[in-house]
Scaffold this motif. Sequence first.
Motif, PDB file in Angstrom:
ATOM      1  N   SER A 159       0.753  -1.191   0.031  1.00 28.28           N
ATOM      2  CA  SER A 159      -0.209  -0.107   0.035  1.00 28.28           C
ATOM      3  C   SER A 159       0.732   1.166   0.037  1.00 28.28           C
ATOM      4  CB  SER A 159      -0.934   0.021   1.221  1.00 28.28           C
ATOM      5  OG  SER A 159      -0.171  -0.104   2.425  1.00 28.28           O
ATOM      6  N   SER A 184      -5.785  -3.582  -8.081  1.00 30.20           N
ATOM      7  CA  SER A 184      -6.373  -4.525  -8.051  1.00 30.20           C
ATOM      8  C   SER A 184      -7.272  -5.001  -9.342  1.00 30.20           C
ATOM      9  CB  SER A 184      -7.587  -4.713  -6.674  1.00 30.20           C
ATOM     10  OG  SER A 184      -8.668  -3.685  -7.299  1.00 30.20           O
ATOM     11  N   ASN A 187      -9.814  -1.647  -9.729  1.00 29.39           N
ATOM     12  CA  ASN A 187      -9.675  -0.282  -9.340  1.00 29.39           C
ATOM     13  C   ASN A 187      -8.258   0.318  -9.795  1.00 29.39           C
ATOM     14  OD1 ASN A 187      -8.754  -1.554  -6.806  1.00 29.39           O
ATOM     15  ND2 ASN A 187      -8.253   0.772  -6.297  1.00 29.39           N
ATOM     16  N   ASP A 189      -5.181   3.194  -8.444  1.00 26.87           N
ATOM     17  CA  ASP A 189      -5.216   4.381  -7.564  1.00 26.87           C
ATOM     18  C   ASP A 189      -3.899   5.361  -7.978  1.00 26.87           C
ATOM     19  OD1 ASP A 189      -6.390   4.031  -4.916  1.00 26.87           O
ATOM     20  OD2 ASP A 189      -5.254   2.079  -5.067  1.00 26.87           O
ATOM     21  N   TYR A 207      -5.318   2.639  -1.324  1.00 31.42           N
ATOM     22  CA  TYR A 207      -6.437   1.970  -0.614  1.00 31.42           C
ATOM     23  C   TYR A 207      -6.093   0.238  -0.639  1.00 31.42           C
ATOM     24  CZ  TYR A 207     -10.996  -0.086   0.488  1.00 31.42           C
ATOM     25  OH  TYR A 207     -12.025  -0.822   1.074  1.00 31.42           O
ATOM     26  N   ASP A 208      -5.594  -0.228  -1.888  1.00 30.14           N
ATOM     27  CA  ASP A 208      -5.188  -1.638  -1.941  1.00 30.14           C
ATOM     28  C   ASP A 208      -3.818  -2.027  -1.843  1.00 30.14           C
ATOM     29  OD1 ASP A 208      -7.833  -2.892  -2.232  1.00 30.14           O
ATOM     30  OD2 ASP A 208      -8.042  -1.726  -4.024  1.00 30.14           O
ATOM     31  N   GLN A 209      -3.316  -3.172  -1.623  1.00 35.05           N
ATOM     32  CA  GLN A 209      -2.050  -3.708  -1.878  1.00 35.05           C
ATOM     33  C   GLN A 209      -2.107  -4.719  -3.056  1.00 35.05           C
ATOM     34  OE1 GLN A 209       0.142  -4.898   1.804  1.00 35.05           O
ATOM     35  NE2 GLN A 209      -1.532  -4.358   3.072  1.00 35.05           N
TER      36      GLN A 209
END
Length: 281
Positions: A159, A184, A187, A189, A207-209
């Motif tokens: 992240s 992901s 989405n 970023d 938001y995501d890893q």
Amino acid sequence: MRLSLRIGFATSLLLTWFVVLMPLPAPAITYYISNLGNDANSGTSPSQAWQTLDRLDQVQYSLQAGDQILLKRGGTYRGTLPLNSSGTDASPIIIGAYGTGELPIVSGSSLVTSWVPYQGSIWRASVSGTVKQVYVNGQLMTLARYPNSGWLRMDQGTSTTLQDADLTQPDGYWNGATAVIRASNWNYDLATVSNFSNGSLSFPTIYDQPGSYQWGYFLCNKLSELDAPGEWYFDDFTPGHGIASLGLEGGDVEQADVLAAPPVAAVAPVEERNRILDWFR
């Protein structure tokens, strides 16, 4: 009889007082805006039209049900069309057009002028505020990016970091650039690179890893990557103002119609406030 008369008088007096206190509805007003108008005018007739949307902004909170805002056909009106008052079901606030010719255009972009040579085919100009998009003669330009097309593939991502052994530029090279990361399968970023070292990008938490799925990413808004015609760069770090730069192939940017659009809508969200956008009136 006297009692009856007194009661009748009192009732009449009360009724008269009630009528006096009842507020009368304000008459609806039609406001006119024209490229040939003047913001010092009253704005309430075609001959007294305002010139800019900025002037309309001064009355946006005092608009009443049934009011109309009419823009002269054939004109382009730059800025934001403010819509912060409410009509009613029976008397909506109407935004329309008057006159003859093409439909009016509300453009959230600003005309960029005063270009000066920077280096090679790159020019620069001062702009106010943040720039989200740049158009040249009606064509959307590309924010300077690496690679110029397509995507890179990360080896590993968290992240706050992204590793890619194919990033071989010197340490610090990508500092300040924007990383567009597919984090992901649903989405993307955006993150500003705070540090680049040995093939690793660091940035504020997203938001995501991404993990080890080798999702795609690219880097953009880096001045040194302004290397193809039709690209542009926005300097968000110069105190007081930004500098938009772009490369044009075989042409002088001073002769081009260059527009810079901020990251806001030209027309404020309508929601459910009984307003009608009617260009065809």
